[in-house]
Design a protein around this motif. Structure first.
Motif, PDB file in Angstrom:
ATOM      1  N   ARG A  20       0.850  -1.190   0.000  1.00 50.94           N
ATOM      2  CA  ARG A  20       0.000   0.000   0.000  1.00 50.94           C
ATOM      3  C   ARG A  20       0.883   1.237   0.000  1.00 50.94           C
ATOM      4  O   ARG A  20       1.837   1.341   0.768  1.00 50.94           O
ATOM      5  N   HIS A  21       0.552   2.152  -0.896  1.00 53.77           N
ATOM      6  CA  HIS A  21       1.208   3.460  -0.964  1.00 53.77           C
ATOM      7  C   HIS A  21       0.089   4.482  -1.056  1.00 53.77           C
ATOM      8  O   HIS A  21      -0.555   4.605  -2.101  1.00 53.77           O
ATOM      9  N   GLY A  22      -0.168   5.174   0.053  1.00 50.47           N
ATOM     10  CA  GLY A  22      -1.320   6.077   0.107  1.00 50.47           C
ATOM     11  C   GLY A  22      -2.588   5.265  -0.024  1.00 50.47           C
ATOM     12  O   GLY A  22      -2.776   4.268   0.663  1.00 50.47           O
ATOM     13  N   SER A  23      -3.455   5.649  -0.930  1.00 55.55           N
ATOM     14  CA  SER A  23      -4.697   4.893  -1.135  1.00 55.55           C
ATOM     15  C   SER A  23      -4.537   3.818  -2.209  1.00 55.55           C
ATOM     16  O   SER A  23      -5.483   3.086  -2.507  1.00 55.55           O
ATOM     17  N   ASP A  24      -3.350   3.701  -2.789  1.00 57.82           N
ATOM     18  CA  ASP A  24      -3.106   2.734  -3.857  1.00 57.82           C
ATOM     19  C   ASP A  24      -2.575   1.418  -3.308  1.00 57.82           C
ATOM     20  O   ASP A  24      -1.769   1.401  -2.374  1.00 57.82           O
ATOM     21  N   ASP A  44      -4.928   9.242 -11.480  1.00 50.68           N
ATOM     22  CA  ASP A  44      -3.610   9.526 -10.931  1.00 50.68           C
ATOM     23  C   ASP A  44      -3.277   8.472  -9.886  1.00 50.68           C
ATOM     24  O   ASP A  44      -4.168   7.925  -9.232  1.00 50.68           O
ATOM     25  N   PHE A  45      -1.981   8.200  -9.708  1.00 48.95           N
ATOM     26  CA  PHE A  45      -1.560   7.256  -8.687  1.00 48.95           C
ATOM     27  C   PHE A  45      -0.135   7.581  -8.272  1.00 48.95           C
ATOM     28  O   PHE A  45       0.619   8.210  -9.010  1.00 48.95           O
ATOM     29  N   PHE A  46       0.220   7.155  -7.060  1.00 43.06           N
ATOM     30  CA  PHE A  46       1.555   7.354  -6.517  1.00 43.06           C
ATOM     31  C   PHE A  46       2.526   6.388  -7.189  1.00 43.06           C
ATOM     32  O   PHE A  46       2.224   5.206  -7.342  1.00 43.06           O
TER      33      PHE A  46
END
Length: 154
Positions: free
Chosen positions: A91-95, A122-124
């Motif tokens: 998990r990275h942020g909400s991703d 968009d995504f991290f």
């Protein structure tokens, strides 16, 4: 209709799993471009998945949990070899990233996938994220059974 919107990237050398991975064995009953039909054993569960033809990074996807014993029997009917890998979730942020570390003839290949709600979402991008290979058919799991990573010219 169920739809999968997914982007796929190579993982740079030096990435290390942050958690416990899960072993996956999967085989294909159909690998024609118009549809793939896959059976997968993930942990102690079986799944049958039907995917339509890619349109960009989107395609129809239908997945059903099936009894483990049936998944094992169907796997015996699948094209050979069966694809094996270990999947790690990060998990990275909400991703949530799925990082697949392939084994067997595909050893050395490490791919990260992210499922999106829209093609332009968009995504991290973690530091270990490498080249995008979303549109490169060589990296489709269904193609890795026919043309394994170990046989590619580097």
């Amino acid at each position: 209709m169920a739809q999968e919107i997914e982007r796929k990237f190579l993982v740079k050398a030096g990435w290390q799993p942050q958690g416990q991975g899960e072993k996956i064995a999967q085989g294909y009953l159909s690998t024609v471009p118009e549809r793939t039909v896959r059976v997968r054993i993930k942990g102690e569960k079986g799944f049958l998945t039907i995917k339509g033809k890619n349109k960009g990074i989107s395609r129809a996807e239908f997945e059903y949990e099936i009894p483990l014993k049936e998944a094992e029997a169907i796997l015996e009917l699948a094209e050979q070899p069966v694809l094996t890998k270990t999947r790690y979730l990060e998990r990275h942020g909400s991703d949530i990233w799925e990082i697949d570390v392939f084994a067997g003839e595909n050893a050395g290949l490490v791919v990260a996938e992210i499922e999106l709600t829209a093609e332009d979402s968009d995504f991290f991008r973690p530091a270990w994220l490498g080249e995008e290979v979303s549109g490169d058919v060589r990296y489709y799991n269904a193609n890795l059974i026919k043309s394994p990573y170990s046989l590619w010219k580097k």
